[in-house]
Design a protein around this motif. Structure first.
Motif, PDB file in Angstrom:
ATOM      1  N   VAL A 263       0.838  -1.201   0.000  1.00  0.00           N
ATOM      2  CA  VAL A 263       0.000   0.000   0.000  1.00  0.00           C
ATOM      3  C   VAL A 263       0.871   1.250   0.000  1.00  0.00           C
ATOM      4  CG1 VAL A 263      -1.695   1.326   1.316  1.00  0.00           C
ATOM      5  CG2 VAL A 263      -1.982  -1.152   1.034  1.00  0.00           C
ATOM      6  N   ASP A 264       1.920   1.261   0.830  1.00  0.00           N
ATOM      7  CA  ASP A 264       2.835   2.406   0.849  1.00  0.00           C
ATOM      8  C   ASP A 264       3.531   2.579  -0.500  1.00  0.00           C
ATOM      9  OD1 ASP A 264       2.205   2.883   3.494  1.00  0.00           O
ATOM     10  OD2 ASP A 264       4.008   1.921   4.297  1.00  0.00           O
ATOM     11  N   TYR A 265       3.907   1.468  -1.116  1.00  0.00           N
ATOM     12  CA  TYR A 265       4.559   1.480  -2.437  1.00  0.00           C
ATOM     13  C   TYR A 265       3.610   2.070  -3.485  1.00  0.00           C
ATOM     14  CZ  TYR A 265       7.704  -0.630  -6.011  1.00  0.00           C
ATOM     15  OH  TYR A 265       8.587  -0.860  -7.062  1.00  0.00           O
ATOM     16  N   LEU A 266       2.353   1.600  -3.456  1.00  0.00           N
ATOM     17  CA  LEU A 266       1.368   2.096  -4.416  1.00  0.00           C
ATOM     18  C   LEU A 266       1.142   3.594  -4.285  1.00  0.00           C
ATOM     19  CD1 LEU A 266      -1.370  -0.701  -4.364  1.00  0.00           C
ATOM     20  CD2 LEU A 266       0.106  -0.098  -6.295  1.00  0.00           C
ATOM     21  N   GLU A 267       1.125   4.090  -3.057  1.00  0.00           N
ATOM     22  CA  GLU A 267       0.900   5.520  -2.850  1.00  0.00           C
ATOM     23  C   GLU A 267       1.937   6.365  -3.592  1.00  0.00           C
ATOM     24  OE1 GLU A 267      -1.134   6.498   1.368  1.00  0.00           O
ATOM     25  OE2 GLU A 267       0.960   5.840   1.463  1.00  0.00           O
ATOM     26  N   ARG A 268       3.154   5.855  -3.708  1.00  0.00           N
ATOM     27  CA  ARG A 268       4.242   6.620  -4.321  1.00  0.00           C
ATOM     28  C   ARG A 268       4.402   6.314  -5.807  1.00  0.00           C
ATOM     29  NH1 ARG A 268       8.577   6.728   0.632  1.00  0.00           N
ATOM     30  NH2 ARG A 268       9.935   7.687  -0.933  1.00  0.00           N
ATOM     31  N   LEU A 269       3.646   5.337  -6.306  1.00  0.00           N
ATOM     32  CA  LEU A 269       3.832   4.862  -7.674  1.00  0.00           C
ATOM     33  C   LEU A 269       3.078   5.737  -8.672  1.00  0.00           C
ATOM     34  CD1 LEU A 269       5.185   2.429  -9.182  1.00  0.00           C
ATOM     35  CD2 LEU A 269       2.932   1.322  -9.103  1.00  0.00           C
ATOM     36  N   ASN A 270       3.740   6.047  -9.776  1.00  0.00           N
ATOM     37  CA  ASN A 270       3.119   6.806 -10.859  1.00  0.00           C
ATOM     38  C   ASN A 270       1.769   6.178 -11.230  1.00  0.00           C
ATOM     39  OD1 ASN A 270       2.447   7.967 -13.360  1.00  0.00           O
ATOM     40  ND2 ASN A 270       4.566   8.091 -14.020  1.00  0.00           N
ATOM     41  N   PRO A 271       0.681   6.953 -11.198  1.00  0.00           N
ATOM     42  CA  PRO A 271      -0.634   6.374 -11.492  1.00  0.00           C
ATOM     43  C   PRO A 271      -0.790   5.887 -12.925  1.00  0.00           C
ATOM     44  CG  PRO A 271      -0.772   8.767 -11.280  1.00  0.00           C
ATOM     45  CD  PRO A 271       0.598   8.373 -10.828  1.00  0.00           C
ATOM     46  N   GLU A 272       0.117   6.263 -13.816  1.00  0.00           N
ATOM     47  CA  GLU A 272       0.043   5.780 -15.194  1.00  0.00           C
ATOM     48  C   GLU A 272       0.567   4.354 -15.347  1.00  0.00           C
ATOM     49  OE1 GLU A 272       2.017   8.558 -17.735  1.00  0.00           O
ATOM     50  OE2 GLU A 272       0.654  10.210 -17.239  1.00  0.00           O
ATOM     51  N   ILE A 273       1.304   3.845 -14.357  1.00  0.00           N
ATOM     52  CA  ILE A 273       1.848   2.489 -14.430  1.00  0.00           C
ATOM     53  C   ILE A 273       0.753   1.479 -14.102  1.00  0.00           C
ATOM     54  CG2 ILE A 273       3.479   0.873 -13.395  1.00  0.00           C
ATOM     55  CD1 ILE A 273       5.389   3.215 -12.976  1.00  0.00           C
ATOM     56  N   ILE A 274       0.613   0.483 -14.956  1.00  0.00           N
ATOM     57  CA  ILE A 274      -0.403  -0.557 -14.795  1.00  0.00           C
ATOM     58  C   ILE A 274       0.191  -1.679 -13.942  1.00  0.00           C
ATOM     59  CG2 ILE A 274      -1.874  -2.205 -16.009  1.00  0.00           C
ATOM     60  CD1 ILE A 274      -1.208  -0.208 -18.516  1.00  0.00           C
ATOM     61  N   VAL A 275      -0.480  -2.000 -12.849  1.00  0.00           N
ATOM     62  CA  VAL A 275       0.049  -2.983 -11.898  1.00  0.00           C
ATOM     63  C   VAL A 275      -0.531  -4.361 -12.215  1.00  0.00           C
ATOM     64  CG1 VAL A 275       0.322  -3.611  -9.479  1.00  0.00           C
ATOM     65  CG2 VAL A 275       0.269  -1.186 -10.154  1.00  0.00           C
ATOM     66  N   GLU A 276       0.354  -5.268 -12.594  1.00  0.00           N
ATOM     67  CA  GLU A 276      -0.093  -6.596 -13.020  1.00  0.00           C
ATOM     68  C   GLU A 276      -0.162  -7.592 -11.870  1.00  0.00           C
ATOM     69  OE1 GLU A 276       0.937  -9.929 -16.455  1.00  0.00           O
ATOM     70  OE2 GLU A 276       1.876  -7.961 -16.511  1.00  0.00           O
ATOM     71  N   ARG A 277       0.719  -7.444 -10.883  1.00  0.00           N
ATOM     72  CA  ARG A 277       0.789  -8.474  -9.843  1.00  0.00           C
ATOM     73  C   ARG A 277       1.455  -7.909  -8.589  1.00  0.00           C
ATOM     74  NH1 ARG A 277       4.388 -13.542 -11.356  1.00  0.00           N
ATOM     75  NH2 ARG A 277       6.003 -12.266 -10.378  1.00  0.00           N
ATOM     76  N   PHE A 278       1.025  -8.406  -7.424  1.00  0.00           N
ATOM     77  CA  PHE A 278       1.647  -8.031  -6.147  1.00  0.00           C
ATOM     78  C   PHE A 278       2.480  -9.159  -5.563  1.00  0.00           C
ATOM     79  CE2 PHE A 278      -2.438  -5.491  -5.725  1.00  0.00           C
ATOM     80  CZ  PHE A 278      -1.853  -4.287  -6.066  1.00  0.00           C
ATOM     81  N   VAL A 279       2.089 -10.403  -5.818  1.00  0.00           N
ATOM     82  CA  VAL A 279       2.725 -11.554  -5.167  1.00  0.00           C
ATOM     83  C   VAL A 279       2.984 -12.654  -6.181  1.00  0.00           C
ATOM     84  CG1 VAL A 279       1.740 -11.134  -2.890  1.00  0.00           C
ATOM     85  CG2 VAL A 279       0.460 -12.505  -4.524  1.00  0.00           C
ATOM     86  N   SER A 280       3.851 -13.565  -5.783  1.00  0.00           N
ATOM     87  CA  SER A 280       4.126 -14.754  -6.576  1.00  0.00           C
ATOM     88  C   SER A 280       3.833 -15.978  -5.718  1.00  0.00           C
ATOM     89  CB  SER A 280       5.586 -14.766  -7.030  1.00  0.00           C
ATOM     90  OG  SER A 280       5.879 -15.921  -7.773  1.00  0.00           O
ATOM     91  N   SER A 281       3.332 -17.030  -6.343  1.00  0.00           N
ATOM     92  CA  SER A 281       3.005 -18.256  -5.609  1.00  0.00           C
ATOM     93  C   SER A 281       3.747 -19.424  -6.229  1.00  0.00           C
ATOM     94  CB  SER A 281       1.494 -18.517  -5.646  1.00  0.00           C
ATOM     95  OG  SER A 281       0.800 -17.454  -5.040  1.00  0.00           O
ATOM     96  N   ALA A 282       4.757 -19.917  -5.530  1.00  0.00           N
ATOM     97  CA  ALA A 282       5.492 -21.094  -5.994  1.00  0.00           C
ATOM     98  C   ALA A 282       4.748 -22.361  -5.582  1.00  0.00           C
ATOM     99  CB  ALA A 282       6.889 -21.092  -5.391  1.00  0.00           C
TER     100      ALA A 282
END
Length: 321
Positions: A263-282
């Motif tokens: 959430v803190d990362y998203l707050e600082r992230l350029n709103p034009e960047i499209i976020v595809e994934r937050f986590v990975s599941s092995a």
């Protein structure tokens, strides 16, 4: 812009979700369901074949993300056939992207790349390519070819960047420098090739402040799509031995701690960047730690709930230079 839990106003990306999510973007772009089909085309990596190294990255075990239908004994068309059949059982109307996923999928002579990519594009229902690779595996000849393909098809280059800090890249034996990542992002962007930056949060030696600084740095580069995932320790890796020998090297996030970081990362992230994934599941049998027991969609729901609780959104703290 003011937003609260009862607001009907859209965010800068044109809808009411509190981050610029990839599924919504893709549905709008293609006006139908589009599914990636993973392909193992037999590529290797300059960090394994001796060009830049032989041991590979300390965290890497490619078996953690390869579907069972990906098999080097199967042709590209054969793998697509199996993948398409699997998804067509679920969805009546669907198109596909051929996802060249395992290892570095631009690391071959241009003649070989043409044959493999064009075989995939010729398969019925395939409308484009997603090509996972390293920033140091995009010479001008490859970029020129991908630019030409992009004029007729959807082409995304997924770049394993992992960190913005050269000390970290060296410590994980990545084999390339941050400056090469910057060049790859800039070259794909200016040539009209879609790009995606793949970043790992929690690599040894990187503090929380370092990770939030990463969001600031990424936000000022021509990044179109972003994949984040938490550091995981996989069996059969150099990092697994490091974790067993010196666990104090690592800070592995709890679910709640990582959720707050995202959430803190998203707050600082350029709103034009499209976020595809937050986590990975092995696969569980390959995962040492952390063992969260959460599906990806469950973590997304937690992030969305926390964004609403904090009345915040992607880019709230982003400031253009």
């Amino acid at each position: 812009m003011r937003a609260d839990a009862h607001s009907n106003r859209n965010f800068p990306w044109g809808h009411q979700r509190r981050y610029n999510d990839f599924p919504t973007f893709f549905r709008r772009k293609f006006n139908e369901r589009v599914q990636k089909i993973s392909i193992d085309a037999g590529f290797t990596c300059p960090n394994r074949d001796g060009n830049r190294g032989t041991r590979g990255c300390t965290y890497c075990n490619n078996k953690t993300f390869k579907p069972t239908y990906c098999n080097l004994e199967n042709s590209v068309s054969s793998q697509l056939e199996k993948g398409v059949a699997f998804f067509r059982k679920k969805y009546d109307s669907i198109k596909f992207l051929a996802y060249f996923q395992a290892y570095s999928n631009t690391y071959a002579p241009i003649e070989d790349l043409r044959k493999l990519y064009e075989e995939a594009l010729a398969y019925p229902g395939v409308i484009g390519l997603v090509i996972a690779t390293r920033p140091d595996c995009l010479d001008n000849e490859v970029l020129d070819y991908l630019q030409a393909l992009s004029e007729k098809h959807y082409v995304m280059v997924e770049l394993g960047i992992e960190s913005v800090h050269n000390d970290t890249l060296k410590a994980i034996n990545r084999g390339h420098a941050w400056e090469e990542s910057v060049r790859a992002l800039e070259e794909t962007s200016k040539r009209g090739i879609h790009n995606c930056a793949h970043m790992i949060l929690g690599l040894p030696g990187e503090s929380r402040d370092n990770l939030l600084q990463q969001a600031d740095i990424i936000s000022r580069l021509p990044v179109e799509n972003l994949k984040l995932h938490q550091l995981q320790i996989h069996k059969g890796t150099v990092m697994a031995k490091q974790y067993a020998d010196t666990p104090e090297m690592f800070h592995l996030f709890s679910v709640d701690e990582y959720q707050e970081l995202v959430v803190d990362y998203l707050e600082r992230l350029n709103p034009e960047i499209i976020v595809e994934r937050f986590v990975s599941s092995a696969p569980p049998e390959m995962l040492i730690a952390p063992r969260w027991g959460l599906k990806n969609f469950e973590f997304v729901a937690k992030v969305e709930k926390r964004l609403e609780e904090r009345n915040t959104w992607q880019g709230r703290l982003f400031q253009k230079l």
